[in-house]
Design a protein around this motif. Structure first.
Motif, mmCIF file in Angstrom:
data_model
loop_
_atom_site.group_PDB
_atom_site.id
_atom_site.type_symbol
_atom_site.label_atom_id
_atom_site.label_comp_id
_atom_site.label_asym_id
_atom_site.label_seq_id
_atom_site.Cartn_x
_atom_site.Cartn_y
_atom_site.Cartn_z
ATOM 1 N N ILE A 82 61.227 18.011 89.591
ATOM 2 C CA ILE A 82 62.044 16.625 88.921
ATOM 3 C C ILE A 82 61.462 15.338 89.068
ATOM 4 C CG2 ILE A 82 64.238 15.333 89.441
ATOM 5 C CD1 ILE A 82 65.614 17.943 90.270
ATOM 6 N N TYR A 83 61.305 14.619 88.267
ATOM 7 C CA TYR A 83 60.641 13.215 88.351
ATOM 8 C C TYR A 83 61.256 12.090 87.646
ATOM 9 C CZ TYR A 83 58.341 14.179 84.087
ATOM 10 O OH TYR A 83 58.123 14.625 82.520
ATOM 11 N N GLU A 84 61.072 10.928 88.048
ATOM 12 C CA GLU A 84 61.720 9.531 87.328
ATOM 13 C C GLU A 84 60.646 8.732 86.774
ATOM 14 O OE1 GLU A 84 63.906 7.658 90.498
ATOM 15 O OE2 GLU A 84 65.628 8.748 90.220
ATOM 16 N N PRO A 117 62.877 3.679 86.877
ATOM 17 C CA PRO A 117 63.950 3.793 87.601
ATOM 18 C C PRO A 117 64.641 2.588 87.747
ATOM 19 C CG PRO A 117 61.896 3.651 89.071
ATOM 20 C CD PRO A 117 61.421 3.951 87.739
ATOM 21 N N LYS A 144 71.261 5.005 82.839
ATOM 22 C CA LYS A 144 70.475 6.136 83.381
ATOM 23 C C LYS A 144 70.816 7.315 82.563
ATOM 24 C CE LYS A 144 70.884 4.520 88.074
ATOM 25 N NZ LYS A 144 69.546 4.307 88.461
ATOM 26 N N ALA A 163 69.608 11.663 82.039
ATOM 27 C CA ALA A 163 69.142 12.710 82.532
ATOM 28 C C ALA A 163 68.561 13.620 81.308
ATOM 29 C CB ALA A 163 70.422 13.768 83.083
ATOM 30 N N ALA A 202 66.737 4.110 82.111
ATOM 31 C CA ALA A 202 65.920 4.922 83.312
ATOM 32 C C ALA A 202 66.112 6.296 83.206
ATOM 33 C CB ALA A 202 66.607 4.471 84.761
ATOM 34 N N THR A 242 65.549 10.432 84.360
ATOM 35 C CA THR A 242 65.166 11.715 85.242
ATOM 36 C C THR A 242 65.093 12.846 84.736
ATOM 37 O OG1 THR A 242 66.516 10.339 86.961
ATOM 38 C CG2 THR A 242 65.827 12.574 87.344
ATOM 39 N N PHE A 253 64.426 17.069 84.240
ATOM 40 C CA PHE A 253 64.712 17.972 85.179
ATOM 41 C C PHE A 253 64.170 19.116 84.474
ATOM 42 C CE2 PHE A 253 68.165 15.066 85.926
ATOM 43 C CZ PHE A 253 68.516 15.028 87.407
ATOM 44 N N ASP A 298 75.189 17.079 88.167
ATOM 45 C CA ASP A 298 74.901 15.916 88.523
ATOM 46 C C ASP A 298 75.425 14.748 87.594
ATOM 47 O OD1 ASP A 298 73.212 16.884 90.439
ATOM 48 O OD2 ASP A 298 71.814 17.646 88.853
ATOM 49 N N GLN A 313 76.405 11.085 87.878
ATOM 50 C CA GLN A 313 75.287 10.107 88.562
ATOM 51 C C GLN A 313 74.541 9.426 87.360
ATOM 52 O OE1 GLN A 313 72.533 11.616 91.254
ATOM 53 N NE2 GLN A 313 74.115 13.100 91.933
ATOM 54 N N PHE A 314 74.867 9.992 85.808
ATOM 55 C CA PHE A 314 73.922 9.437 84.869
ATOM 56 C C PHE A 314 75.023 9.139 83.653
ATOM 57 C CE2 PHE A 314 71.434 12.496 86.993
ATOM 58 C CZ PHE A 314 70.297 11.840 86.992
#
Length: 463
Positions: free
Chosen positions: A236-238, A241, A246, A248, A268, A270, A272, A281, A284-285
């Motif tokens: 996983i990387y961003e 940020p 946000k 995903a 931003a 992320t 996966f 998750d 969070q997005f």
């Protein structure tokens, strides 16, 4: 004007006097110059002057060209010369009609497991750029950090390249990355075969013994492997940020320019792995993105199952998919998939928007498509309808949900290289995600309670 007219007539007569055999001879001379042995020149420096000017003179000290052959499972063999790595490889032979963008095509993860045939006759004329990155840490000139296809087939390899971004030749790049390449074959005949009989398995063979090697070989089918798993990130990387919204992103083999189109618009992101359960998750997005990828979408059933769960969420977040993402979302909605005869690969595919009737020219790279015959006008499936349709073959180019913020397209709106007619779809998706963020932020995130505590009344004891 009267003085100019005789000069124009004289020039016209001179051109008319040029016989057809003479014109053919001149054309032959030009092509002969383009088929000499590969010579490497440092970037941004002029090539050394030739020792002779005759068009049919060749450097006697130049290394001898290595024979190569493209052998199709159908039994057809096309011979030429190698200009890449001195090794052989297997793959599915497919063709692209793109006129430009061979570095982007060759590094596109959607070409993983395939031997790429270019219909553009001249390939390699602007060399290969560097691995320079942009302000977001993404590659500026490639779609991934390595060549993804198994090999390339061209009609005429340009032995001299010229471009301000070039740092090496196409042949050097292929040799360094272990990718075989063949030149001097009739790519028109190959394309006719692939269009008539469909994409087929092939072997690109390099070496002196290619013509003598008559043994029957087994052609491994790359589509029987989970190519999505091979192309996906393992960690996983961003990116960006500090973005205001946000997202995903599920990486099934994502292109760098898809990531760039998101972060350049302030998101931003992320990233996966392909089989990550994003349902855990999503609080969070603000939105979910399903990327492109290679191979058979039926190999990515964990992602399909995760999407089916997300579709049932009573408070859904916006979801958007591209290419493989379109197929996975369609399967999660209840549609089937099938393999196209020869696929759609190129920068000139017309896609009709079923909402407004507008036709956009799109960039595409896929061998599978959604079976959308149940999505007839006025009749959908579980709330889904057709979004885009290919104007050439009628195949599916996208789906959308009638009431929920879900949509996907089969083509590539980010198109690098290629047309940018549909890049607005990134704006549409991020606008939905920002609206979702505003909606969620307006909800109270705490429980109000009175700060005044009632004093309990004393209990009266009756004697």
């Amino acid at each position: 004007m009267s003085l100019l007219r005789p000069a124009l007539i004289s020039r016209a007569m001179a051109v008319k006097s040029l016989t057809r055999p003479t014109a053919r001879l001149a054309y032959t001379h030009v092509r002969a110059l383009a088929t000499v042995a590969d010579t490497v020149f440092p970037a941004n420096k002029a090539a050394p002057k030739p020792a002779h000017s005759a068009p049919y003179q060749f450097d006697a000290s130049a290394p001898k060209a290595t024979p190569a052959a493209l052998k199709l499972k159908s039994g057809h063999v096309f011979t030429g010369t190698s200009f890449g790595a001195q090794n052989s490889s297997f793959g599915e032979a497919v063709f692209t009609t793109s006129l430009v963008g061979y570095p982007e095509s060759m590094t596109d993860p959607s070409y993983r497991g395939q031997i790429l045939v270019f219909t553009q006759p001249l390939i390699g004329n602007y060399g290969v750029p560097s691995q320079e990155k942009d302000q977001f840490g993404l590659l500026k000139y490639f779609e991934s950090n390595k060549i993804q296809c198994q090999g390339i087939v061209v009609n005429d390899y340009a032995t001299k390249y010229s471009h301000w971004t070039a740092v090496e030749s196409l042949g050097e790049w292929c040799a360094r990355e272990g990718i075989p390449a063949i030149s001097g074959v009739d790519t028109r005949a190959i394309v006719h075969l692939l269009r008539d009989q469909g994409s087929t398995l092939a072997k690109l063979e390099v070496g002196e013994e290619v013509l003598e090697n008559k043994e029957v070989v087994e052609f491994p089918n790359p589509n029987e492997r989970n190519l999505v798993s091979e192309a996906s990130t393992k960690e996983i990387y961003e990116l960006n940020p500090m973005g205001d919204v946000k997202i995903a992103l599920i990486d099934c083999g994502v292109k760098e320019n898809i990531l760039r189109c998101l972060v350049a618009r302030g998101a931003a992101v992320t990233v996966f792995p392909w089989n990550h359960d994003f349902n855990k998750d999503m609080d969070q997005f603000d939105g979910l993105f399903i990327s492109n990828g290679p191979g058979d979408p039926r190999a990515a059933m964990p992602t399909v199952n995760n999407l089916a769960t997300a579709f049932k969420n009573p408070n859904p977040k916006p979801i958007f998919g591209i290419c493989m993402g379109n197929q996975l979302m369609g399967m999660a909605a209840g549609l089937g998939v099938y393999k196209l005869q020869f696929g759609n690969r190129g920068h000139n595919q017309p896609a009709i928007n079923m909402q407004n009737g507008r036709c956009s020219i799109t960039s595409q790279n896929h061998g599978y498509a959604l079976e959308d015959s149940v999505l007839t006008p006025g009749k959908g499936l579980n709330g889904w309808e057709k979004y885009f349709v290919n104007a050439n073959d009628g195949s599916n180019e996208g789906i959308r949900h009638l009431t929920k913020p879900f949509s996907s397209v089969q083509f590539h709106p980010e198109a690098k290289g290629g047309p940018q007619d549909t890049e607005y779809l990134f704006d549409d998706f991020l606008n939905l995600a920002r609206a979702e963020k505003v909606k969620m932020s307006s909800k109270p995130f705490y429980t109000t309670e009175s700060l005044i505590k009632e004093v309990p009344k004393p209990v009266e004891v009756v004697a």
